[in-house]
Scaffold this motif. Structure first.
Motif, PDB file in Angstrom:
ATOM      1  N   LEU A 141      70.078 115.694 154.710  1.00 38.86           N
ATOM      2  CA  LEU A 141      69.787 115.403 156.101  1.00 38.86           C
ATOM      3  C   LEU A 141      70.074 116.665 156.903  1.00 38.86           C
ATOM      4  CD1 LEU A 141      70.643 112.280 158.184  1.00 38.86           C
ATOM      5  CD2 LEU A 141      71.227 114.521 159.068  1.00 38.86           C
ATOM      6  N   CYS A 142      69.031 117.260 157.483  1.00 37.16           N
ATOM      7  CA  CYS A 142      69.197 118.485 158.275  1.00 37.16           C
ATOM      8  C   CYS A 142      69.632 118.070 159.680  1.00 37.16           C
ATOM      9  CB  CYS A 142      67.877 119.253 158.309  1.00 37.16           C
ATOM     10  SG  CYS A 142      68.054 120.948 158.858  1.00 37.16           S
ATOM     11  N   SER A 143      70.875 118.399 160.040  1.00 37.68           N
ATOM     12  CA  SER A 143      71.488 117.829 161.243  1.00 37.68           C
ATOM     13  C   SER A 143      71.286 118.655 162.499  1.00 37.68           C
ATOM     14  CB  SER A 143      72.991 117.652 161.023  1.00 37.68           C
ATOM     15  OG  SER A 143      73.618 118.917 160.952  1.00 37.68           O
ATOM     16  N   GLY A 144      71.148 119.965 162.388  1.00 33.60           N
ATOM     17  CA  GLY A 144      71.072 120.820 163.569  1.00 33.60           C
ATOM     18  C   GLY A 144      72.417 121.133 164.175  1.00 33.60           C
ATOM     19  N   ARG A 177      73.752 109.311 147.834  1.00 36.18           N
ATOM     20  CA  ARG A 177      74.438 109.917 148.967  1.00 36.18           C
ATOM     21  C   ARG A 177      73.453 110.760 149.777  1.00 36.18           C
ATOM     22  NH1 ARG A 177      79.806 112.158 145.747  1.00 36.18           N
ATOM     23  NH2 ARG A 177      80.221 110.216 144.614  1.00 36.18           N
ATOM     24  N   VAL A 178      73.780 110.952 151.041  1.00 37.27           N
ATOM     25  CA  VAL A 178      72.989 111.824 151.904  1.00 37.27           C
ATOM     26  C   VAL A 178      73.891 112.950 152.386  1.00 37.27           C
ATOM     27  CG1 VAL A 178      71.790 112.005 154.108  1.00 37.27           C
ATOM     28  CG2 VAL A 178      71.352 110.053 152.626  1.00 37.27           C
ATOM     29  N   ARG A 179      73.510 114.167 152.091  1.00 34.25           N
ATOM     30  CA  ARG A 179      74.292 115.351 152.463  1.00 34.25           C
ATOM     31  C   ARG A 179      73.913 115.798 153.876  1.00 34.25           C
ATOM     32  NH1 ARG A 179      72.354 118.991 148.816  1.00 34.25           N
ATOM     33  NH2 ARG A 179      74.006 118.693 147.293  1.00 34.25           N
ATOM     34  N   ILE A 180      74.918 115.911 154.754  1.00 34.75           N
ATOM     35  CA  ILE A 180      74.693 116.392 156.122  1.00 34.75           C
ATOM     36  C   ILE A 180      74.770 117.919 156.087  1.00 34.75           C
ATOM     37  CG2 ILE A 180      75.462 116.291 158.512  1.00 34.75           C
ATOM     38  CD1 ILE A 180      77.033 113.746 157.718  1.00 34.75           C
ATOM     39  N   THR A 181      73.682 118.585 156.397  1.00 36.42           N
ATOM     40  CA  THR A 181      73.641 120.027 156.201  1.00 36.42           C
ATOM     41  C   THR A 181      72.909 120.722 157.336  1.00 36.42           C
ATOM     42  OG1 THR A 181      73.013 121.768 154.632  1.00 36.42           O
ATOM     43  CG2 THR A 181      71.486 119.910 154.873  1.00 36.42           C
ATOM     44  N   ASN A 182      73.180 121.999 157.492  1.00 33.12           N
ATOM     45  CA  ASN A 182      72.419 122.833 158.411  1.00 33.12           C
ATOM     46  C   ASN A 182      72.017 124.142 157.740  1.00 33.12           C
ATOM     47  OD1 ASN A 182      71.293 123.031 161.072  1.00 33.12           O
ATOM     48  ND2 ASN A 182      72.741 124.666 161.480  1.00 33.12           N
ATOM     49  N   SER A 183      72.276 124.259 156.444  1.00 39.16           N
ATOM     50  CA  SER A 183      71.918 125.495 155.739  1.00 39.16           C
ATOM     51  C   SER A 183      70.409 125.568 155.565  1.00 39.16           C
ATOM     52  CB  SER A 183      72.600 125.545 154.371  1.00 39.16           C
ATOM     53  OG  SER A 183      71.990 124.643 153.474  1.00 39.16           O
ATOM     54  N   LYS A 184      69.860 126.785 155.638  1.00 40.14           N
ATOM     55  CA  LYS A 184      68.411 126.953 155.526  1.00 40.14           C
ATOM     56  C   LYS A 184      67.918 126.486 154.165  1.00 40.14           C
ATOM     57  CE  LYS A 184      67.809 130.647 158.905  1.00 40.14           C
ATOM     58  NZ  LYS A 184      67.344 132.026 159.165  1.00 40.14           N
ATOM     59  N   THR A 185      68.750 126.690 153.138  1.00 42.16           N
ATOM     60  CA  THR A 185      68.341 126.282 151.787  1.00 42.16           C
ATOM     61  C   THR A 185      68.163 124.778 151.705  1.00 42.16           C
ATOM     62  OG1 THR A 185      69.530 128.148 150.823  1.00 42.16           O
ATOM     63  CG2 THR A 185      68.966 126.343 149.349  1.00 42.16           C
ATOM     64  N   ASN A 186      69.174 124.034 152.153  1.00 42.37           N
ATOM     65  CA  ASN A 186      69.108 122.580 152.063  1.00 42.37           C
ATOM     66  C   ASN A 186      68.166 121.965 153.094  1.00 42.37           C
ATOM     67  OD1 ASN A 186      70.926 122.478 149.927  1.00 42.37           O
ATOM     68  ND2 ASN A 186      72.697 122.319 151.280  1.00 42.37           N
ATOM     69  N   CYS A 187      67.949 122.674 154.218  1.00 40.00           N
ATOM     70  CA  CYS A 187      67.050 122.155 155.250  1.00 40.00           C
ATOM     71  C   CYS A 187      65.578 122.349 154.877  1.00 40.00           C
ATOM     72  CB  CYS A 187      67.339 122.813 156.600  1.00 40.00           C
ATOM     73  SG  CYS A 187      68.741 122.074 157.475  1.00 40.00           S
ATOM     74  N   TYR A 201      65.491 114.206 155.370  1.00 41.70           N
ATOM     75  CA  TYR A 201      65.669 113.643 156.710  1.00 41.70           C
ATOM     76  C   TYR A 201      65.981 114.757 157.706  1.00 41.70           C
ATOM     77  CZ  TYR A 201      66.711 109.833 153.475  1.00 41.70           C
ATOM     78  OH  TYR A 201      66.668 108.959 152.423  1.00 41.70           O
ATOM     79  N   TYR A 202      65.513 114.578 158.962  1.00 40.49           N
ATOM     80  CA  TYR A 202      65.804 115.516 160.040  1.00 40.49           C
ATOM     81  C   TYR A 202      66.158 114.713 161.285  1.00 40.49           C
ATOM     82  CZ  TYR A 202      63.328 118.856 157.049  1.00 40.49           C
ATOM     83  OH  TYR A 202      62.915 119.639 155.986  1.00 40.49           O
ATOM     84  N   LEU A 203      67.257 115.126 161.950  1.00 40.87           N
ATOM     85  CA  LEU A 203      67.684 114.418 163.153  1.00 40.87           C
ATOM     86  C   LEU A 203      66.897 114.836 164.378  1.00 40.87           C
ATOM     87  CD1 LEU A 203      71.561 114.023 163.042  1.00 40.87           C
ATOM     88  CD2 LEU A 203      69.838 112.245 163.116  1.00 40.87           C
ATOM     89  N   SER A 204      66.118 115.906 164.286  1.00 36.11           N
ATOM     90  CA  SER A 204      65.336 116.351 165.431  1.00 36.11           C
ATOM     91  C   SER A 204      64.153 117.150 164.949  1.00 36.11           C
ATOM     92  CB  SER A 204      66.186 117.211 166.369  1.00 36.11           C
ATOM     93  OG  SER A 204      65.371 117.805 167.356  1.00 36.11           O
ATOM     94  N   SER A 205      63.022 116.986 165.650  1.00 37.14           N
ATOM     95  CA  SER A 205      61.841 117.764 165.287  1.00 37.14           C
ATOM     96  C   SER A 205      62.020 119.237 165.642  1.00 37.14           C
ATOM     97  CB  SER A 205      60.606 117.208 166.002  1.00 37.14           C
ATOM     98  OG  SER A 205      60.809 117.202 167.398  1.00 37.14           O
ATOM     99  N   LEU A 263      63.812 121.135 164.192  1.00 34.75           N
ATOM    100  CA  LEU A 263      64.136 121.855 162.970  1.00 34.75           C
ATOM    101  C   LEU A 263      63.047 121.787 161.903  1.00 34.75           C
ATOM    102  CD1 LEU A 263      67.719 120.428 162.904  1.00 34.75           C
ATOM    103  CD2 LEU A 263      67.134 122.775 163.421  1.00 34.75           C
ATOM    104  N   VAL A 264      61.911 121.197 162.229  1.00 36.84           N
ATOM    105  CA  VAL A 264      60.912 120.989 161.193  1.00 36.84           C
ATOM    106  C   VAL A 264      59.534 120.836 161.823  1.00 36.84           C
ATOM    107  CG1 VAL A 264      61.103 118.478 161.194  1.00 36.84           C
ATOM    108  CG2 VAL A 264      60.392 119.613 159.114  1.00 36.84           C
TER     109      VAL A 264
END
Length: 477
Positions: free
Chosen positions: A35-38, A220-230, A235-239, A241-242
């Protein structure tokens, strides 16, 4: 052998055989989705300002509210106010536990409420019994007996004091589901010091650099902001980032609108005069017209028809006298101070920077820049815009000698409970008039936040009816 005995033996063999097959199956493999959190760093302390958009959205996904729409989903199992209306009485739900499984205590719940209100705009006019203002966390621990009643191992009372409008409304708004920027939550106390944990909707493993949400033991869902995992996250919490138009992604827009607005800095040489400020506002409005779509809509006024403060358009409002055909030219770039660190992929940022040699984004600390770009939530029912937010108010307070009308209007809003019903429409109208006269704060866009999920993910991010963010299993998976 009787037929009955034969039947029993065959049945036993079948059961034994079935058990052997089940035991020989391979255990389910652990699946981790991203999950790319921002959010670069997630600080769980409630007694601090919240960051722009992305962090609030993460809190909506992770934290339980004190008061939930559905019974059993909140931290409180029961709550009420005293007959005089100045004391909150509440019982902690049995499901309100920290991630290590320990029960939230009444002191932890009460401390979180007081500490959270201290740094939220909604709590600015509150004070506790015998106190001149809301205490800090250290003061709460040291002086708790003066304003917190620990009734038993699950029940407590907080006694408020002071001549304010609608104590009950302020407190209820701060503790309710979808209170967003006013959300407060308990503080875990270990030996008198603050712990990191939160009362979360799902179990969370904080031990890793990127925390993991347990949806099941094997998923599990990993909360991340790293470019690799994003990259190609589920999942993305905001457009921001994607690219939400990617064919494998689907989005759901928030039921609640956000307001994007500019605070113009008259101490900057490029924004000293009314005419200079009008040109800057007009330029921003014109150039943001190009991103209007289902997520973004141009905002000509703070308050739309039917909302408190709305009036028929006239020349003193931005809606009419700044609606121009050609965007003004500037000899230098318009420098913009973002509210906080904004992701590079944020649509508004990308769009403005695409205007060659016209705009430049500085850092959140450069308070001398001519434009501060900020955002605030609009109430679900269109009842108000949170322009009396504490940090926004602090900025206008610094400029009150330049913007006396705007400062007075914001001060009146801040001194009146934002949870008071019915709303005082005159206060909102006065703010719109003052901002229009002085060209101090300019509404730019109303936008909705996207929750984005990969179509192949096992779960989906979605908005609940009351504006909470949920992650739930897909029906077709």
């Amino acid at each position: 052998m009787s037929s009955r005995k034969k039947h029993l033996i065959i049945s036993a063999l079948c059961l034994s055989s079935a058990g052997t097959i089940e035991a020989s199956q391979e255990p389910s493999k652990l699946k981790i989705e991203n999950l790319c959190s921002g959010v670069e760093f997630f600080d769980t302390a409630p007694d601090r300002p919240l960051k722009f958009g992305h962090e609030i959205n993460l809190l909506l996904l992770l934290t339980k509210p004190f008061i939930a729409t559905n019974a059993g989903d909140g931290i409180f199992s029961r709550w009420q106010f005293s007959a005089k209306g100045n004391e909150l009485l509440a019982e902690i739900s049995g499901s309100a536990t920290w991630n290590d499984g320990t029960q939230v205590t009444p002191l932890e719940a009460a401390s979180g409420i007081i500490a959270g209100l201290r740094n939220r705009a909604i709590g600015k006019n509150l004070k506790l019994k015998g106190q001149t203002n809301l205490p800090s966390f250290d003061e709460i621990v040291a002086k708790q007996n003066q304003f917190i009643r620990l009734i038993d191992d699950k029940t407590f009372g907080i006694e408020f004091d002071g001549d304010i409008q609608n104590i009950q409304g302020v407190v209820r708004e701060a503790l309710s589901a979808n209170s967003r920027i006013n959300r407060v939550w308990p503080i875990k106390i270990s030996n008198g010091t603050r712990g990191r944990d939160i009362v979360s909707k799902n179990k969370i493993d904080w031990s890793k650099n990127d925390p993991e949400i347990f949806l099941t033991e094997n998923h599990r869902v990993r909360i991340t902001n790293s470019k690799t995992n994003c990259t190609n996250a589920e999942y993305y919490l905001s457009s921001a980032l994607v690219n939400s138009k990617h064919p494998d992604l689907e989005s759901q827009l928030s039921p609640q609108q956000q307001m994007l607005f500019a605070v113009i800095n008259p101490t900057n040489p490029e924004a000293k005069s009314v005419q200079q400020r009008k040109k800057i506002i007009a330029s921003l409005k014109n150039d943001l017209l190009g991103i209007q779509n289902q997520e973004f809509a141009l905002a000509n006024e703070f308050f739309e028809r039917g909302e408190p403060g709305s009036k028929a358009p006239n020349d003193q409002y931005y809606g009419k006298n700044l609606r121009i055909t050609d965007s003004p030219e500037f000899s230098t770039k318009i420098k913009i101070q973002p509210w906080t660190k904004i992701p590079d992929g944020w649509k508004v940022r990308q769009h403005l920077l695409s205007k060659e040699n016209k705009y430049e984004f500085g850092s959140p600390d450069e308070s001398s820049l001519p434009v501060l770009l900020a955002a605030a939530p609009v109430n679900l029912k269109g009842q108000q815009i949170s322009l009396q937010n504490g940090t926004i108010f602090a900025r206008i307070n610094q400029l009150k000698s330049f913007y006396p009308k705007t400062f007075s209007a914001l001060l009146a809003l801040q001194q009146t409970s934002s949870a008071t019903l019915p709303k005082d429409q005159k206060l909102f109208a006065n703010l719109q008039d003052a901002a229009g006269d002085e060209h101090s704060i300019a509404p730019l866009l109303r936008f909705r936040i996207s929750l984005i999920s990969n179509k192949n993910s096992l779960y989906v991010l979605k908005w609940s009816d009351d504006g909470e963010i949920e992650i739930s299993k897909r029906r077709n998976k």
